[in-house]
Enzyme design. Structure first.
Site, short mmCIF file in Angstrom:
data_model
loop_
_atom_site.label_atom_id
_atom_site.label_comp_id
_atom_site.label_asym_id
_atom_site.label_seq_id
_atom_site.Cartn_x
_atom_site.Cartn_y
_atom_site.Cartn_z
N GLY A 12 0.94 -1.18 0.05
CA GLY A 12 -0.01 0.14 0.12
C GLY A 12 0.85 1.28 0.15
O GLY A 12 0.24 2.34 -0.26
N GLY A 13 2.17 1.06 0.20
CA GLY A 13 3.10 2.22 0.03
C GLY A 13 3.11 2.90 -1.46
O GLY A 13 2.72 2.20 -2.21
N MET A 15 5.96 3.00 -3.07
CA MET A 15 6.70 2.24 -4.03
C MET A 15 6.09 0.85 -4.20
O MET A 15 6.12 0.49 -5.07
CB MET A 15 8.27 2.22 -3.55
CG MET A 15 8.99 3.04 -3.52
SD MET A 15 9.42 3.37 -5.32
CE MET A 15 10.52 2.05 -5.80
N GLY A 99 14.51 -3.13 -1.52
CA GLY A 99 14.86 -1.88 -1.88
C GLY A 99 14.87 -0.89 -0.74
O GLY A 99 15.26 0.17 -1.09
N THR A 101 16.30 0.65 2.67
CA THR A 101 17.92 0.75 3.28
C THR A 101 17.66 0.61 4.83
O THR A 101 16.89 0.46 5.30
CB THR A 101 18.36 2.12 2.91
OG1 THR A 101 17.30 3.25 3.25
CG2 THR A 101 18.33 2.26 1.44
N HIS A 155 16.61 14.92 -0.92
CA HIS A 155 15.33 14.07 -0.75
C HIS A 155 14.19 14.77 -0.21
O HIS A 155 14.44 15.67 0.31
CB HIS A 155 15.46 12.71 0.20
CG HIS A 155 16.28 11.53 -0.85
ND1 HIS A 155 17.62 11.55 -0.95
CD2 HIS A 155 15.64 10.58 -1.62
CE1 HIS A 155 17.78 10.57 -1.86
NE2 HIS A 155 16.89 9.86 -2.23
N LYS A 159 12.13 11.54 4.35
CA LYS A 159 12.74 10.61 4.23
C LYS A 159 13.49 10.22 5.87
O LYS A 159 13.93 11.10 6.55
CB LYS A 159 14.00 10.67 3.35
CG LYS A 159 14.85 9.53 3.22
CD LYS A 159 15.75 9.69 1.75
CE LYS A 159 16.78 8.54 1.75
NZ LYS A 159 16.07 7.16 1.55
N GLY A 165 20.76 5.80 1.08
CA GLY A 165 21.58 4.57 0.81
C GLY A 165 22.36 4.64 -0.56
O GLY A 165 23.17 3.94 -0.75
#
Length: 266
Positions: A12-13, A15, A99, A101, A155, A159, A165
């Site tokens: 659901g995020g 990414m 993916g 970090t 970013h 974040k 990363g």
């Protein structure tokens, strides 16, 4: 040809939704499970505006792995849960493509040992963008000739980790070919703590966090009478999906866990 069965955690995020969409739109892949703690029990395809897939989102990763037996788990969750998720995947014989970090060197080595013992492919990658990987490779090459450099990464303000990363991976690659030496004036003094950024192997890494920013990084090299800038800009998360797609397919062909997507581009 047998389809590769893919489970997506953090579905659901932001990414995670891109990964779900990528899997559903690839005829060689099959969405086996979608895991998310907050989406509720809805069809995973609803997360991305596609026709119903028959895969209902669950909040229990272990049960999903046990009941659906996926080949690959794609994880773009957060640093505080990703290690446990990856350990769980390997225990169930599921190939991790990660993916997120926040792994320590010791954790990566532990996961690599587990995958070797099970002859299981896997990947941990700070960045899946093909352009970002090329930026890192070019920066590594340039550092042989321009050893004075600084990394600036940008970013969004939400974040969690700093430096990113990608910045850490870039610094590691540079340090493989560049001898450590301290840059700048040996009598330099920070009048504001942290003004010169984080120290890494003689050079500095700066992390910018601002609303409205997505993901950019530049490596600035300085030499006598000249400078060189190598920069990569990401504008949307869909740009990472070609790399994720490659990773999902390549981990089926290997029997070890790899750190860094660049090793899949050789």
């Amino acid at each position: 040809m047998k389809k590769i069965r893919v489970a997506v955690t953090g579905a659901g995020g932001r990414m995670g939704r891109e990964v779900v969409k990528m899997v559903l739109e690839d005829d060689t892949l099959e969405l086996a499970a979608a895991i998310d703690r907050s989406s509720g029990a809805i069809d995973a395809a609803q997360l991305v505006g596609l026709p119903a897939s028959g895969v209902i989102v669950t909040n229990d990763l272990e049960r999903a792995l046990e009941q659906t037996s996926p080949d690959v788990l794609v994880d773009f969750t957060t640093p505080h849960v990703v290690m446990d998720n990856t350990l769980l995947a390997i225990r169930y014989g599921v190939r991790p493509v990660v993916g997120a970090t926040g792994f320590t060197t010791e954790q990566i080595e532990e996961l690599q040992q587990m995958c070797r013992e099970k002859k299981l492919g896997g990947l941990i990658a700070p960045n899946f963008s093909i352009g970002a990987i090329l930026m890192m490779k070019f920066a590594q090459q340039a550092s042989k000739y321009f050893p004075d450099l600084e990394i600036i990464e940008y970013h969004g303000d939400q974040k969690l980790d700093a430096p990113s990363g990608t910045a850490v991976k870039t610094a590691e690659l540079i340090s493989q070919v560049r001898k450590e030496h301290r840059q700048g004036n040996p009598n330099e003094e920070e009048t504001i703590d942290g003004a010169r950024g984080g120290y890494y192997n003689g050079f500095r890494i700066h992390s910018v966090r601002l609303p409205g920013v997505f993901a950019q990084q530049e490596v600035i090299f300085g030499g006598y009478g000249q400078s060189l800038k190598i920069r990569h800009d990401s504008y949307e998360r869909a740009g990472y999906m070609p790399g994720v797609n490659v990773a999902v397919k390549k981990v089926m062909e290997i029997e070890e866990l790899i750190y860094g997507f660049e090793h899949m581009m050789d």
